[in-house]
Design an enzyme around this catalytic site. Structure first.
Site, PDB file in Angstrom:
ATOM      1  N   TYR A 143       0.803  -1.217   0.000  1.00 43.30           N
ATOM      2  CA  TYR A 143       0.000   0.000   0.000  1.00 43.30           C
ATOM      3  C   TYR A 143       0.844   1.279   0.000  1.00 43.30           C
ATOM      4  CZ  TYR A 143      -4.512  -2.249   0.458  1.00 43.30           C
ATOM      5  OH  TYR A 143      -5.651  -2.963   0.206  1.00 43.30           O
TER       6      TYR A 143
ATOM      7  N   LYS B 283       2.550 -14.932   5.227  1.00 48.53           N
ATOM      8  CA  LYS B 283       2.945 -15.894   4.190  1.00 48.53           C
ATOM      9  C   LYS B 283       4.461 -16.046   4.304  1.00 48.53           C
ATOM     10  CE  LYS B 283       1.943 -18.496   0.618  1.00 48.53           C
ATOM     11  NZ  LYS B 283       1.104 -19.712   0.704  1.00 48.53           N
TER      12      LYS B 283
ATOM     13  N   ASP C 211      -3.370 -18.296   3.204  1.00 51.79           N
ATOM     14  CA  ASP C 211      -4.242 -19.163   2.396  1.00 51.79           C
ATOM     15  C   ASP C 211      -5.027 -20.119   3.294  1.00 51.79           C
ATOM     16  OD1 ASP C 211      -1.767 -20.288   2.977  1.00 51.79           O
ATOM     17  OD2 ASP C 211      -1.470 -21.211   1.010  1.00 51.79           O
TER      18      ASP C 211
ATOM     19  N   ASP D 278      -6.697  -6.655   4.074  1.00 56.51           N
ATOM     20  CA  ASP D 278      -7.713  -6.169   3.140  1.00 56.51           C
ATOM     21  C   ASP D 278      -8.513  -7.349   2.589  1.00 56.51           C
ATOM     22  OD1 ASP D 278      -9.072  -4.445   1.290  1.00 56.51           O
ATOM     23  OD2 ASP D 278      -7.752  -5.232  -0.274  1.00 56.51           O
TER      24      ASP D 278
ATOM     25  N   ASP E 134     -12.774  -9.002   3.573  1.00 58.46           N
ATOM     26  CA  ASP E 134     -13.946  -9.126   2.687  1.00 58.46           C
ATOM     27  C   ASP E 134     -14.582 -10.501   2.896  1.00 58.46           C
ATOM     28  OD1 ASP E 134     -13.579  -6.564   1.603  1.00 58.46           O
ATOM     29  OD2 ASP E 134     -14.041  -7.240  -0.435  1.00 58.46           O
TER      30      ASP E 134
HETATM   31  C1  IPM Z   1     -10.735  -1.189   2.180  1.00 61.77           C
HETATM   32  C2  IPM Z   1     -10.734  -0.824   0.740  1.00 61.77           C
HETATM   33  C3  IPM Z   1      -9.522   0.048   0.444  1.00 61.77           C
HETATM   34  C4  IPM Z   1      -8.284  -0.750   0.801  1.00 61.77           C
HETATM   35  C5  IPM Z   1      -9.460   0.574  -0.993  1.00 61.77           C
HETATM   36  C6  IPM Z   1     -10.696   1.343  -1.371  1.00 61.77           C
HETATM   37  C7  IPM Z   1      -8.219   1.409  -1.223  1.00 61.77           C
HETATM   38  O1  IPM Z   1     -10.769  -1.958  -0.055  1.00 61.77           O
HETATM   39  O2  IPM Z   1     -10.821  -0.275   3.028  1.00 61.77           O
HETATM   40  O3  IPM Z   1     -10.648  -2.370   2.502  1.00 61.77           O
HETATM   41  O4  IPM Z   1      -7.777  -1.514  -0.039  1.00 61.77           O
HETATM   42  O5  IPM Z   1      -7.812  -0.619   1.922  1.00 61.77           O
HETATM   43 MN    MN Z   2     -10.952  -3.800   1.054  1.00 61.11          MN
END
Ligand code: IPM
Ligand code: MN
Length: 349
Positions: free
Chosen positions: A135, A187, A220, A244, A248
């Site tokens: 990042y 990892k 993983d 990140d 999700d």
């Molecule tokens: C999150 C989002 C951001 C990230 C993006 C929008 C830059 O996916 O907050 O998880 O990757 O951190």
């Molecule tokens: Mn994200």
């Protein structure tokens, strides 16, 4: 007087933030909490109109607040990366919000795609490092656009950055006082430099926490365990990029993007709270998005600034609405109208 900067941002950001602020107003009234909001129009529309993402001095200004409340960033007419780097990452990095705190908690009454697992099994926190890794944006092109093109994107890890996030995670594990187990996710079997630093730092810092069980999992395998045995986790600490990605997945097992919130925390400075979902342009302005994630972000904000009672009431109201079965489907377009969900939570306070 609590001073909060509000950045509704793009897409569904403004409409979910409106509901978060509705709940904030209601809880503040109920318990006599004083606060003051300052709105900022940062986002895609402003960029398209002015050519500027964050105006000069914006970071200095934001630094003065007790907390920042963000909706979403991402605009279909703005090239990918401009707003993400120029706004979101600029604030995370500029204000040194080195912790990205992402609770994965399944509330009673919420559907999870994980068979035979419920609220008892799905309740952990991901502590994502928030200022390093790929990042940072170090890298470049050589021979751009030619068949000989080379692109580099460097993952950066510092001892200081690694140590402070790991320490934060150990402290949080102790404070949570649940399983008292901290899992480091990396990892290190392949990233034998950067993640070796993580392993060594984890082991060293871990010696100061004899009361905490130290656990380790490759990223993983972590994806597999999050689906198969989510109850194994209490607190996870991991790098920016992996954090990140796995959050999700975490959002999905806790009921979806409609409910997952996060905090970008600088323990000694101004922190920023946001739903983890994006700007979802296809739902923008239609009153179809689920504001619960944004409302949960308000709860995290209140908790962070020391308004524990207000935070607890907001969480109880969210949990009550979810348990009532009034929102059988949490996804955008299928949930009740955005404004009605805000009303439900405000009424349940
Ligand atoms: C999150 C989002 C951001 C990230 C993006 C929008 C830059 O996916 O907050 O998880 O990757 O951190
Ligand atoms: Mn994200």
């Amino acid at each position: 007087m609590l001073k909060i900067a509000v950045i509704p941002g793009d897409g569904i950001g403004p409409e979910v933030v409106r509901e978060g602020l509705k709940v904030l107003e209601a809880v503040a009234k109920a318990i006599g909490l004083k606060y003051q909001l300052t709105h900022y129009d940062f986002g895609g529309d402003r960029y398209l109109a002015t050519g500027e993402v964050l105006p000069e001095g914006a970071l200095e200004e934001l630094r003065q607040f007790d907390a920042i409340y963000l909706g979403a960033v991402g605009h279909p007419e703005v090239p990918a990366g401009v707003l993400e780097k120029g706004l979101l990452l600029a604030i995370r990095f500029g204000l040194d919000q080195y912790v990205n705190l992402r609770p994965i908690k399944l509330y009673p009454g919420v559907w999870t795609p994980i068979k035979d697992k419920g609220p008892k099994e799905i309740d952990f926190v991901v502590v994502r490092e928030n200022t390093e890794d790929m990042y940072v944006g170090t890298g470049g092109f050589a021979h751009y656009g030619t068949p000989d093109e080379v692109a580099t994107q460097v993952a950066i890890y510092t001892r200081k950055g690694t140590e402070r996030i790991i320490r934060y995670a150990f402290e949080l594990t102790r404070k949570r006082n649940r399983k008292k187990k901290l899992t480091m996710v990396d990892k290190s079997n392949v990233l034998t430099y950067g993640h070796d630093l993580w392993v060594r730092t984890f082991n060293e810092v871990g010696e100061e926490y004899p009361d905490i069980e130290k656990d380790h999992a490759y990223v993983d395998a972590t994806c597999m365990w999050m689906v198969k045995n989510p109850e194994w986790f209490d607190v996870i600490v991991t790098t920016n990029m992996f954090g990140d990605i796995i959050t999700d997945l975490g959002a999905m097992i806790q009921g979806g993007m409609g409910i997952a919130a996060s905090g970008n925390i600088n323990p000694a400075g101004a922190s920023m709270f946001e739903p983890i979902h994006g700007s979802a342009p296809k739902y923008a302005g239609q009153n179809k998005a689920n504001p619960l994630a944004a409302i949960s972000a308000v709860q995290m904000l209140l908790d962070h600034v020391g308004a524990a009672e207000a935070a607890a009431r907001v969480e109880k109201a969210i949990a009550g609405v979810l348990a009532s079965g009034k929102i059988p489907d949490l996804s955008a377009g299928k949930c009740p109208p955005t404004s009605e969900i805000g009303d439900m939570v405000a009424a349940a306070l």
